[in-house]
Write an enzyme that holds these catalytic residues in place. Structure first.
Site, PDB file in Angstrom:
ATOM      1  N   ASP A   1      -8.327  -3.651   7.812  1.00 59.55           N
ATOM      2  CA  ASP A   1      -7.218  -2.691   7.891  1.00 59.55           C
ATOM      3  C   ASP A   1      -6.636  -2.680   9.304  1.00 59.55           C
ATOM      4  OD1 ASP A   1      -5.383  -0.917   6.823  1.00 59.55           O
ATOM      5  OD2 ASP A   1      -6.657   0.849   7.057  1.00 59.55           O
TER       6      ASP A   1
ATOM      7  N   ALA B   1      -5.537   5.788  11.759  1.00 57.56           N
ATOM      8  CA  ALA B   1      -4.461   4.959  11.196  1.00 57.56           C
ATOM      9  C   ALA B   1      -4.838   3.495  11.358  1.00 57.56           C
ATOM     10  CB  ALA B   1      -3.133   5.258  11.893  1.00 57.56           C
TER      11      ALA B   1
ATOM     12  N   GLU C   1       0.850  -1.194   0.000  1.00 61.43           N
ATOM     13  CA  GLU C   1       0.000   0.000   0.000  1.00 61.43           C
ATOM     14  C   GLU C   1       0.885   1.243   0.000  1.00 61.43           C
ATOM     15  OE1 GLU C   1      -3.682   1.947   2.594  1.00 61.43           O
ATOM     16  OE2 GLU C   1      -2.544   0.245   3.384  1.00 61.43           O
TER      17      GLU C   1
END
Length: 382
Positions: free
Chosen positions: A274, A309, A130
């Protein structure tokens, strides 16, 4: 004669919550069907029997970041994650200098070979890189100082390091050389995801025409839908060639946006977590790609500047969230975390209960939609 498992309800590619069964032998599904099993089952479950869950975007777990995880930490992750029903993952490595990412990919190739066939443990799929070919305007928690254009030399460095263990790369199609990079990656058998991008709809569509097939965490860190510019979100929701990943932790995406995603993209939506090293850990300070993040009780991880995050959520919780808060039917929600990612990542032998495929299975509680049992290659996890 194999081990016969029956359940009050089954979800499969074309099966929506019908009573059914599977037979497992030597790590494979040898037979499956709906209705009454052909003989007395070896075990029966009152919950929902479904293909194993697949997380296509996860950065780490249980206190370890994949970028720096030790052998023991990799073992802990694949052992403990399987018990949550996640039977396969695409480990994510975020923005770093290309030479560092190449080294991380070489390390991952060793781990994937070393852990292959570990009894009852989460299987490792091709890695997800990513960045660093993303837009500064949509960098999210990524370190802007490492962002670069996807030159042929940089792409080749990742291809050489990752080999067949590099699954897909997230990039911003507006960066210089991005369209050529997409073509180069796809020609090498690597999938491309549009993400961390401020591209307009024309540029995003050019990326799809060049071979991009995924969208990284829909809505987050990308140009949204506008009435005169569909942006990345508009293309993701309307182009049938794309599989948009979606973080349904109720922090990254609002319930109404979840509804819009499923109403628009339906069976193309892929649930992802994620998750960071914070998953499965108490509140505190942790690491993401070399940066420090903090997690408070009930909240996603954030950098010191407040930027979200990543997450710390179970994949079965994401399934439950889209059912409860977005009105998605149970079968569609389960397939969004199993069948859809299997096909999106090029592993169609997973995400199904068809005979001849690996016996990666889960049972979910019919009310809470929480995984109560899981198997990888027919071996019980946990």
């Amino acid at each position: 004669m194999g081990h016969l498992i029956s359940a009050a309800a089954v979800v499969d590619v074309d099966v929506d919550l019908e009573p059914g069964w599977v037979e497992v032998e030597d790590g494979l599904i040898t037979a499956s069907g709906t209705g009454a099993p052909p003989r007395d089952p070896d075990e029966h479950h009152d919950g929902i029997l479904a293909p194993g869950l697949i997380d296509a975007q996860i950065n780490g777990a249980y206190g370890a970041d994949f970028a720096v995880a030790t052998d023991e930490e990799w073992e802990r992750i694949v052992d403990e994650l399987a018990a949550t029903g996640v039977t396969a993952i695409a480990p994510t490595f975020i923005t770093a200098p290309v030479e560092d990412l190449a080294e991380q990919l070489r390390g991952y190739r060793r781990q994937r070979a070393r852990l292959a066939g570990r009894p009852g443990a989460t299987r490792l799929l091709g890695a997800h890189v990513e960045g660093p070919f993303i837009a500064a305007a949509c960098k999210g928690a990524h370190d802007e100082s490492f962002l670069v254009d996807p030159t042929a030399e940089r792409i080749d460095a990742l291809l050489a390091a990752g080999g067949a263990d590099l699954g897909y790369v997230t990039l911003a199609p507006e960066r210089v050389g991005a369209i050529e990079a997409i073509q180069r990656l796809v020609a090498a058998g690597v999938r491309v995801s549009i993400g961390h991008s401020d591209a307009d709809d024309v540029t995003a569509t050019r990326a799809v025409d060049a071979g991009a097939t995924l969208v990284t965490h829909l809505y987050n860190a990308q140009r949204g839908l506008r009435h005169r510019d569909g942006g990345v979100v508009g293309v993701a929701l309307t182009d049938p060639r794309l599989t948009p990943g979606l973080i349904a932790d109720l922090h990254h995406v609002d319930p109404i946006a979840l509804q819009v995603a499923f109403a628009s993209a339906g069976d193309r939506v892929m649930l992802v977590t994620d998750d960071l090293s914070t998953f499965g850990m108490p509140p505190g300070r942790y690491e993401l790609g070399g940066a420090r993040v903090v997690i408070d009780e009930g909240q996603p991880a954030r950098r010191d500047d407040g930027t979200i995050a990543g997450a710390a959520v179970r994949l079965d919780t994401c399934i439950a969230n889209v059912v409860r808060h977005a009105g998605v039917d149970v079968a569609t929600a389960i397939r969004a975390a199993s069948t859809v990612p299997a096909h999106a990542l090029g592993a169609p032998e997973l995400g199904t209960l068809a005979p001849g495929t690996p016996a990666d299975l889960v049972v979910l509680d019919p009310l809470e939609l929480r995984v109560t049992a899981a198997w990888v290659d027919g071996r019980r996890a946990g």
